[in-house]
Scaffold this active site. Sequence first.
Site, PDB file in Angstrom:
ATOM      1  N   ASP A  56       9.030  -4.464 -41.508  1.00 16.95           N
ATOM      2  CA  ASP A  56       8.021  -4.473 -40.423  1.00 16.95           C
ATOM      3  C   ASP A  56       8.028  -6.108 -40.047  1.00 16.95           C
ATOM      4  OD1 ASP A  56       6.179  -4.674 -38.480  1.00 16.95           O
ATOM      5  OD2 ASP A  56       4.590  -3.587 -39.834  1.00 16.95           O
ATOM      6  N   ASN A  80      16.371  -8.237 -31.099  1.00 14.32           N
ATOM      7  CA  ASN A  80      16.378  -7.016 -30.303  1.00 14.32           C
ATOM      8  C   ASN A  80      15.008  -6.213 -30.441  1.00 14.32           C
ATOM      9  OD1 ASN A  80      17.627  -4.872 -28.332  1.00 14.32           O
ATOM     10  ND2 ASN A  80      17.310  -3.796 -30.341  1.00 14.32           N
ATOM     11  N   TYR A 143       2.930  -6.365 -21.527  1.00  9.76           N
ATOM     12  CA  TYR A 143       4.123  -6.370 -22.230  1.00  9.76           C
ATOM     13  C   TYR A 143       4.924  -7.395 -21.405  1.00  9.76           C
ATOM     14  CZ  TYR A 143       8.870  -4.565 -22.944  1.00  9.76           C
ATOM     15  OH  TYR A 143      10.363  -4.523 -22.979  1.00  9.76           O
ATOM     16  N   GLY A 144       4.824  -7.511 -19.932  1.00  8.85           N
ATOM     17  CA  GLY A 144       5.464  -8.470 -19.448  1.00  8.85           C
ATOM     18  C   GLY A 144       5.242  -9.950 -19.846  1.00  8.85           C
ATOM     19  N   ALA A 145       3.843 -10.217 -20.133  1.00  8.47           N
ATOM     20  CA  ALA A 145       3.460 -11.603 -20.572  1.00  8.47           C
ATOM     21  C   ALA A 145       3.939 -11.764 -22.030  1.00  8.47           C
ATOM     22  CB  ALA A 145       1.909 -11.514 -20.820  1.00  8.47           C
ATOM     23  N   ALA A 146       4.133 -10.908 -22.919  1.00  6.15           N
ATOM     24  CA  ALA A 146       4.965 -10.938 -24.299  1.00  6.15           C
ATOM     25  C   ALA A 146       6.079 -11.333 -23.831  1.00  6.15           C
ATOM     26  CB  ALA A 146       4.720  -9.566 -24.950  1.00  6.15           C
ATOM     27  N   LYS A 147       6.901 -10.637 -23.146  1.00  5.55           N
ATOM     28  CA  LYS A 147       8.479 -10.961 -23.077  1.00  5.55           C
ATOM     29  C   LYS A 147       8.652 -12.522 -22.253  1.00  5.55           C
ATOM     30  CE  LYS A 147      10.457  -7.372 -24.726  1.00  5.55           C
ATOM     31  NZ  LYS A 147      11.249  -7.449 -25.985  1.00  5.55           N
TER      32      LYS A 147
END
Length: 239
Positions: A56, A80, A143-147
Site C-alpha cells: 500500500d 502509475n 482528483y484534478g487538484a491531486a494530479k
Amino acid sequence: MTRNVVVTGGGTGIGYEVARRFAEAGERVVIVGRRRAVLERAAADLGPNVTPLVCDLADPDAVEDALSALPAEIDVLVNNAGSRETVIGAGPHAVLARWRGDFERNVLTVVLLTESLRDRLTQGTGRVVTVSSIAALRGAGSYGAAKASLHAWNHFLAAQLGASGITANIVAPGTVSGTEFFGPRLDEAEVSRRASRTLLGRIGESGEVAAAVYFLASADAGFITGEILHCNGGELLGR
C-alpha cells in the site's frame, strides 16, 4: 544492458501495458500494488521477467517494509498507481474524506516511493516517469487538484535529479480504454461523447499511453526532463 524497472499499479490497465512493454524488451520488472491476486495474475501473464510486490504505497510503514524487496539499483521508476476517491455526500466530513482520499492515493503513492528510492536511481541514465491525467489541466475537483500537484512536484524533482543525469517527466493521458478507472460510466454513449472532444475522433488505448511512458524511459529521451507529455488525442492542447 538489462535494466531494473519498477512499475506501480502494474497489475491492470496502463500499468500492465507499461510492464508488458518493458518485459517484452527483456528488462527485469517489479510490479507494485495493493491487490495480491491481481499482481500475481499479471506477473504470470507477463512472464518470468516480472515480479509482483504487494504494498500500500500510501502507507509509509508499508513502503519501508517493501524496500528490501526492490532492486538495489533502479534504472526506471514508473509511478502509475492511483485512483479516484468515490466518497460522496455533503458537509465538511465528506469533503475531507474525498480530498484526503484523492491526495493519499494519487500524490502520496508517488512521492513516498520516489523519495524512498531516489538514492537507488542509476546515475547518468536513471528515469522517473509519472502518470498524471488530463484532469490536472481540465479541473475535476479533488482528483484534478491531486494530479496537478504532481506536475509541480515533478518540476521540483527534475531540478533535484538533473545534476545526476536522471530525468523526471510526466505523461498526462486523456480518456483511454482498457482501464478500471471509469468503470460502468464509460458506456457506448460516453465513449462517443468523449471521442467527439478529441481532434482524432476517438479515445485512446492503454498501450498508447504505455508507449509514451516507454519513450520517456528510453535513451532517446535523455535530454527531456521536467516535461509533461500530453497523450489525449488533442482533446486538450498542451500549455
